[in-house]
Design a protein around this motif. Structure first.
Motif, PDB file in Angstrom:
ATOM      1  N   SER A  52       0.853  -1.181   0.000  1.00 26.67           N
ATOM      2  CA  SER A  52       0.000   0.000   0.000  1.00 26.67           C
ATOM      3  C   SER A  52       0.886   1.226   0.000  1.00 26.67           C
ATOM      4  CB  SER A  52      -0.910  -0.003   1.241  1.00 26.67           C
ATOM      5  OG  SER A  52      -1.772   1.112   1.221  1.00 26.67           O
ATOM      6  N   PHE A  53       0.584   2.188  -0.868  1.00 24.91           N
ATOM      7  CA  PHE A  53       1.468   3.337  -1.027  1.00 24.91           C
ATOM      8  C   PHE A  53       0.699   4.506  -1.618  1.00 24.91           C
ATOM      9  CE2 PHE A  53       1.527   0.624  -4.714  1.00 24.91           C
ATOM     10  CZ  PHE A  53       1.424   1.488  -5.792  1.00 24.91           C
ATOM     11  N   THR A  54       1.290   5.687  -1.545  1.00 29.25           N
ATOM     12  CA  THR A  54       0.745   6.865  -2.215  1.00 29.25           C
ATOM     13  C   THR A  54       1.332   6.938  -3.613  1.00 29.25           C
ATOM     14  OG1 THR A  54       0.526   8.078  -0.131  1.00 29.25           O
ATOM     15  CG2 THR A  54       0.533   9.374  -2.164  1.00 29.25           C
ATOM     16  N   PRO A  55       0.492   6.862  -4.659  1.00 25.06           N
ATOM     17  CA  PRO A  55       1.033   6.845  -6.025  1.00 25.06           C
ATOM     18  C   PRO A  55       1.650   8.180  -6.422  1.00 25.06           C
ATOM     19  CG  PRO A  55      -1.359   6.953  -6.062  1.00 25.06           C
ATOM     20  CD  PRO A  55      -0.970   6.768  -4.630  1.00 25.06           C
ATOM     21  N   MET A  56       2.494   8.117  -7.435  1.00 24.39           N
ATOM     22  CA  MET A  56       3.258   9.278  -7.895  1.00 24.39           C
ATOM     23  C   MET A  56       2.362  10.483  -8.189  1.00 24.39           C
ATOM     24  SD  MET A  56       5.530   9.630 -11.375  1.00 24.39           S
ATOM     25  CE  MET A  56       6.590   8.251 -10.973  1.00 24.39           C
ATOM     26  N   HIS A  57       1.264  10.257  -8.879  1.00 24.57           N
ATOM     27  CA  HIS A  57       0.389  11.358  -9.268  1.00 24.57           C
ATOM     28  C   HIS A  57      -0.100  12.119  -8.043  1.00 24.57           C
ATOM     29  CE1 HIS A  57      -3.584  13.136 -10.200  1.00 24.57           C
ATOM     30  NE2 HIS A  57      -3.009  13.468 -11.332  1.00 24.57           N
ATOM     31  N   GLN A  58      -0.525  11.396  -7.005  1.00 24.09           N
ATOM     32  CA  GLN A  58      -1.063  12.035  -5.818  1.00 24.09           C
ATOM     33  C   GLN A  58       0.033  12.587  -4.933  1.00 24.09           C
ATOM     34  OE1 GLN A  58      -3.980   9.610  -3.838  1.00 24.09           O
ATOM     35  NE2 GLN A  58      -5.058   9.109  -5.714  1.00 24.09           N
ATOM     36  N   SER A  59       1.154  11.899  -4.878  1.00 26.42           N
ATOM     37  CA  SER A  59       2.270  12.373  -4.058  1.00 26.42           C
ATOM     38  C   SER A  59       2.767  13.726  -4.549  1.00 26.42           C
ATOM     39  CB  SER A  59       3.406  11.345  -4.096  1.00 26.42           C
ATOM     40  OG  SER A  59       4.511  11.799  -3.352  1.00 26.42           O
ATOM     41  N   PHE A  60       2.888  13.874  -5.866  1.00 23.41           N
ATOM     42  CA  PHE A  60       3.382  15.126  -6.438  1.00 23.41           C
ATOM     43  C   PHE A  60       2.406  16.273  -6.191  1.00 23.41           C
ATOM     44  CE2 PHE A  60       4.050  18.218  -9.810  1.00 23.41           C
ATOM     45  CZ  PHE A  60       5.435  18.352  -9.822  1.00 23.41           C
ATOM     46  N   SER A  61       1.103  15.959  -6.209  1.00 21.67           N
ATOM     47  CA  SER A  61       0.109  17.013  -6.025  1.00 21.67           C
ATOM     48  C   SER A  61      -0.152  17.318  -4.554  1.00 21.67           C
ATOM     49  CB  SER A  61      -1.211  16.614  -6.707  1.00 21.67           C
ATOM     50  OG  SER A  61      -1.767  15.480  -6.077  1.00 21.67           O
ATOM     51  N   GLY A  62       0.499  16.567  -3.659  1.00 19.38           N
ATOM     52  CA  GLY A  62       0.374  16.848  -2.232  1.00 19.38           C
ATOM     53  C   GLY A  62      -0.758  16.120  -1.546  1.00 19.38           C
ATOM     54  N   ARG A  63      -1.404  15.188  -2.271  1.00 20.01           N
ATOM     55  CA  ARG A  63      -2.464  14.407  -1.647  1.00 20.01           C
ATOM     56  C   ARG A  63      -1.877  13.159  -0.994  1.00 20.01           C
ATOM     57  NH1 ARG A  63      -6.979  12.605  -5.099  1.00 20.01           N
ATOM     58  NH2 ARG A  63      -5.866  13.056  -7.017  1.00 20.01           N
ATOM     59  N   SER A  64      -2.541  12.688   0.049  1.00 14.06           N
ATOM     60  CA  SER A  64      -1.994  11.566   0.810  1.00 14.06           C
ATOM     61  C   SER A  64      -2.728  10.260   0.559  1.00 14.06           C
ATOM     62  CB  SER A  64      -2.056  11.881   2.316  1.00 14.06           C
ATOM     63  OG  SER A  64      -3.396  12.141   2.712  1.00 14.06           O
ATOM     64  N   GLY A  65      -3.602  10.223  -0.430  1.00 11.12           N
ATOM     65  CA  GLY A  65      -4.393   9.027  -0.691  1.00 11.12           C
ATOM     66  C   GLY A  65      -3.534   7.814  -1.001  1.00 11.12           C
ATOM     67  N   ARG A  66      -3.951   6.673  -0.488  1.00 11.64           N
ATOM     68  CA  ARG A  66      -3.184   5.445  -0.687  1.00 11.64           C
ATOM     69  C   ARG A  66      -3.903   4.487  -1.621  1.00 11.64           C
ATOM     70  NH1 ARG A  66      -2.630   2.340   4.204  1.00 11.64           N
ATOM     71  NH2 ARG A  66      -4.545   3.367   4.905  1.00 11.64           N
ATOM     72  N   VAL A  67      -3.124   3.628  -2.259  1.00  7.10           N
ATOM     73  CA  VAL A  67      -3.652   2.552  -3.085  1.00  7.10           C
ATOM     74  C   VAL A  67      -3.180   1.220  -2.499  1.00  7.10           C
ATOM     75  CG1 VAL A  67      -3.656   4.011  -5.136  1.00  7.10           C
ATOM     76  CG2 VAL A  67      -1.698   2.513  -4.694  1.00  7.10           C
ATOM     77  N   LEU A  68      -3.799   0.136  -2.958  1.00  7.51           N
ATOM     78  CA  LEU A  68      -3.454  -1.201  -2.482  1.00  7.51           C
ATOM     79  C   LEU A  68      -3.351  -2.143  -3.673  1.00  7.51           C
ATOM     80  CD1 LEU A  68      -3.249  -3.429  -0.181  1.00  7.51           C
ATOM     81  CD2 LEU A  68      -5.746  -3.620  -0.395  1.00  7.51           C
TER      82      LEU A  68
END
Length: 451
Positions: A369-385
């Motif tokens: 489970s991790f924060t994907p590149m797209h969301q990490s760059f935009s400052g969002r903390s949403g995670r995927v699995l």
């Protein structure tokens, strides 16, 4: 004995229309009766309008993302009226497509309700009776609401597409995929959204790690999820609906949407009087070839309450035609069906959950489970699995569970491999596509759990 038709289909949804069309292409004389709109739940009040609402709701977060990527754009407001008009125009177009398919293939259509009055006899609402060598029931299902004081103040998913305006706030009652999908949709469209579910976690029946993450992400996005909570009573309070809940809670909402289950559409069809057996929920009981206890009567789709998915209804309809009109006995395959749940975040799943697999045999679990590149760059903390459940003995992938944007698109392709019996080593031998979220499916080398 001479019949008016070789096949009479009751129900104009995806399964019924497909069976009628393909049967007619074999040269059979086919008729179909539909009391409402052609296209059924999926096209008119389910998959299609819901997915279009998902698309609409996702734009609310795209503006902030675009700004973080350097775009000089400003957020506007969502215009429900404009979207609704275009939505219903699209549904009208699709219904026309369904009608056109039947007409172009020579299927006689009756725009009225039908019930059975014999093993080979259908009675239409106007009293006309039509005989058929075979009858196919494809009447689908409908949402049901619980019995409680004030329930008439609530709505179901059928009505959500017809609201004159969006409410400022809404309570969604239920914890299944329909309730959870609409929670994400309405929240994304700017509606203050609360969800009550009587159980300990939403999305019962899905992999526990998957549903836990989805619930966490829904809560972190601003959806107010109350677990272990159910509605006990509703009443009008001015322009609001006052809702009493278990534990003594009391809150007011503009709208209350119940997504608390569905039932097969068999009421008033006189099925039992002609010998068709029904189950506890009113579902038509059929064998592996979709045949009822009456040899001339078959049923496919949600009315049988087997696997209530549009593609499954279509497959069942095709298998029926193959069996009856092409002389090739064919069973619909209900094993290893890839499925997407359009929650936000989205779920893609196929096969066994970790919990169900562990009950059957010894397994290995690979997950990340991790924060994907797209969301990490935009400052969002949403995670995927990304998760694989693997048999220790055969090394086959027993289940795959994905929580991520586009999970439905991913699971369709993963589903081919799992359906073919791919092993964990088959996944390992596949070169990763970088940089993608889905590359993690083939790069997980060490199990996180062995049970």
């Amino acid at each position: 004995m001479s019949f008016d038709y070789d096949l009479f289909v009751v129900g104009g949804g995806s399964g019924g229309v497909r069976a009628a069309r393909v049967a007619a292409q074999t040269g059979a004389r086919v008729a179909l009766a539909e009391e409402d709109r052609y296209g059924g739940t999926c096209v008119i009040r389910g998959c299609v309008p819901k997915k279009l609402m998902v698309f609409a709701s996702e734009y609310s977060g795209m503006v902030a993302d675009a700004q973080s990527y350097g775009w000089d754009i400003e957020s506007g407001s969502f215009k429900w009226g404009a979207f609704k008009n275009k939505l219903h125009a699209e549904l009208d177009r699709l219904e026309g497509v369904y009608r056109g398919i039947l007409k172009s293939n020579g299927v006689q259509t009756y725009d009225q309700r039908a019930k059975l009055v014999g093993a080979h006899l259908v009675q239409l609402a106007d009293g006309t009776e039509k005989s058929a060598k075979h009858i196919l029931l494809a009447t689908g299902g409908r949402p049901v609401m619980p019995e409680l004081p004030g329930i008439e103040l609530g709505i179901t998913s059928d009505e959500i597409f017809h609201l004159e305006k969006l409410p400022d706030d809404i309570l969604i009652v239920g914890g299944g995929y329909i309730a959870s999908e609409f929670a994400g949709i309405l929240h994304g469209l700017g509606v203050k959204t609360t969800q009550y579910y009587r159980g300990s976690q939403i999305l019962r029946g899905f992999d526990n790690e998957t549903r836990n993450l989805v619930c966490e992400e829904m809560c972190s996005s601003g959806i107010d999820v109350h677990l272990g909570t159910n509605v006990t009573e509703m009443r009008k309070e001015g322009r609001k609906i006052l809702v009493n809940s278990t534990g003594g809670g009391e809150c007011c909402f503009d709208q209350v949407l119940f997504a608390t289950g569905r039932r097969p559409n068999t009421d008033g069809m006189a099925l039992e009087t002609v010998g068709v057996a029904l189950g506890r929920k009113g579902e038509v009981l059929v064998d592996e070839y979709s045949q009822t206890g009456v040899p001339s009567i078959y049923a496919v789709g949600d009315v049988t309450d087997r696997v209530n998915l549009t593609p499954v209804a279509i497959r069942e309809g095709m298998a029926f035609v193959e069996t009856i009109f092409r002389g090739n006995p064919t069973r619909a395959d209900h094993e290893l069906i890839p499925t997407a749940i359009f929650t936000q975040p989205e779920i893609g799943t196929i096969g066994l959950s970790e919990e169900d697999a562990a009950k059957q045999e010894k397994i290995e679990v690979y997950a990340t489970s991790f924060t994907p590149m797209h969301q990490s760059f935009s400052g969002r903390s949403g995670r995927v699995l990304m998760k694989l459940v693997v048999s220790q003995k055969t090394r086959k992938v027993l289940g795959c569970h994905i929580v991520a944007p586009g999970a439905g698109e991913m699971i369709q392709l993963v589903g081919v491999a799992v359906k073919m019996g791919a092993t964990k080593e088959d996944f390992d031998r596949t070169v990763a596509v970088h940089p993608t979220m889905s590359e993690e499916i083939v790069t997980m080398k060490t199990p996180v759990r062995i049970t």
